[in-house]
Design a protein around this motif. Structure first.
Motif, short mmCIF file in Angstrom:
data_model
loop_
_atom_site.label_atom_id
_atom_site.label_comp_id
_atom_site.label_asym_id
_atom_site.label_seq_id
_atom_site.Cartn_x
_atom_site.Cartn_y
_atom_site.Cartn_z
N VAL A 71 0.88 -1.29 -0.06
CA VAL A 71 0.06 -0.09 -0.08
C VAL A 71 0.88 1.25 0.05
O VAL A 71 1.78 1.38 0.81
CB VAL A 71 -0.84 0.19 1.34
N PRO A 72 0.67 2.37 -1.07
CA PRO A 72 1.44 3.35 -0.96
C PRO A 72 1.39 4.30 0.28
O PRO A 72 0.39 4.35 0.93
CB PRO A 72 1.23 4.16 -2.18
N ALA A 73 2.35 4.65 0.80
CA ALA A 73 2.45 5.86 1.86
C ALA A 73 1.63 6.96 1.75
O ALA A 73 1.64 7.47 0.38
CB ALA A 73 3.99 6.00 2.34
N PRO A 74 0.67 7.40 2.69
CA PRO A 74 0.12 8.63 2.42
C PRO A 74 0.95 9.91 2.42
O PRO A 74 2.02 9.96 2.97
CB PRO A 74 -0.71 8.78 3.68
N VAL A 75 0.66 10.58 1.26
CA VAL A 75 1.46 11.62 1.01
C VAL A 75 0.93 12.88 2.08
O VAL A 75 -0.20 13.16 2.33
CB VAL A 75 1.28 12.25 -0.48
N ALA A 76 2.11 13.76 2.50
CA ALA A 76 1.48 14.71 3.36
C ALA A 76 0.79 15.81 2.74
O ALA A 76 1.28 16.46 1.43
CB ALA A 76 2.76 15.37 4.12
N MET A 77 -0.47 16.25 3.05
CA MET A 77 -1.01 17.29 2.37
C MET A 77 -0.74 18.84 2.90
O MET A 77 -0.43 18.81 4.15
CB MET A 77 -2.62 17.10 2.93
N LYS A 78 -0.49 19.57 1.83
CA LYS A 78 -0.27 20.80 2.09
C LYS A 78 -1.71 21.60 2.52
O LYS A 78 -2.41 21.44 1.96
CB LYS A 78 0.59 21.51 0.92
N THR A 79 -1.58 22.40 3.52
CA THR A 79 -2.43 23.07 3.85
C THR A 79 -2.88 24.22 2.97
O THR A 79 -1.97 25.17 2.42
CB THR A 79 -2.42 23.74 5.24
N GLN A 80 -4.08 24.16 2.70
CA GLN A 80 -4.66 25.28 1.58
C GLN A 80 -5.83 26.12 2.26
O GLN A 80 -6.67 25.35 2.94
CB GLN A 80 -5.10 24.78 0.24
N VAL A 81 -5.84 27.39 2.18
CA VAL A 81 -6.92 27.93 2.64
C VAL A 81 -8.18 28.12 1.65
O VAL A 81 -7.89 28.30 0.58
CB VAL A 81 -6.53 29.56 3.07
N ASP A 82 -9.28 27.94 2.21
CA ASP A 82 -10.43 27.82 1.34
C ASP A 82 -10.79 29.25 0.97
O ASP A 82 -10.64 30.31 1.71
CB ASP A 82 -11.76 27.08 2.12
N LYS A 83 -11.09 29.46 -0.25
CA LYS A 83 -11.26 30.77 -0.91
C LYS A 83 -12.59 31.24 -0.39
O LYS A 83 -12.67 32.57 -0.12
CB LYS A 83 -11.38 30.72 -2.28
#
Length: 159
Positions: A71-83
């Protein structure tokens, strides 16, 4: 499970003290329904004792670990601010400014006699700008400044 069944299971498992054990033995001897229930529970207990427990195969752990490794390792999500959040904050400030402008216009006396533009603003700022308002404004600016400083330093740390 009712109370008598629980007492019978405790009696079969040997979890009762002397007085409770004697009381259950007397109930078994005196009541035929309880005696038949006791015999059924003893048979059930012996059937449970004869069961062999299933054991996993020798390679079970290895197979599970191999499937986890594929199973591929989860990629760290970059935080995005919702418009939507940005638009709502901007809308709040626009509405606040419009309300303040409307309040000023409502409390001012605008008159234009003979095409002259005479604006009479009877507006006492000392009444509205108190030390509490000033300190609140400065505190709010300090918090926003610290947030921007934090973002600036984080960007520098990532470079």
């Amino acid at each position: 499970m009712n109370a008598i069944e629980q007492q019978l299971w405790d009696y079969i498992d040997g979890n009762l003290d002397g007085s409770a054990k004697k009381a259950i033995e007397e109930k078994i001897e005196s009541d035929a329904v309880i005696k038949s229930l006791y015999e059924d529970l003893v048979k059930l207990n012996s059937a449970f004792g004869e069961l062999d427990l299933d054991e996993p195969s020798m390679s079970f752990t290895r197979n599970v670990m191999e499937s986890v490794a594929t199973v591929p390792a989860p990629v760290a999500m970059k935080t995005q601010v919702d418009k939507k959040i940005i638009y709502s904050i901007g809308g709040f400030f626009v509405i606040s400014l419009l309300a303040l402008f409307g309040y000023v216009l409502y409390n001012s006396n605008l008159s234009m006699p003979k095409f002259g533009f005479n604006v009479n603003l009877n507006f006492n700022l000392d009444q509205y700008i108190t030390s509490t308002v000033l300190y609140s404004f400065l505190f709010f600016d300090l918090v926003i400044g610290l947030i921007f400083l934090d973002q600036f330093l984080r960007k520098k740390m990532h470079k």
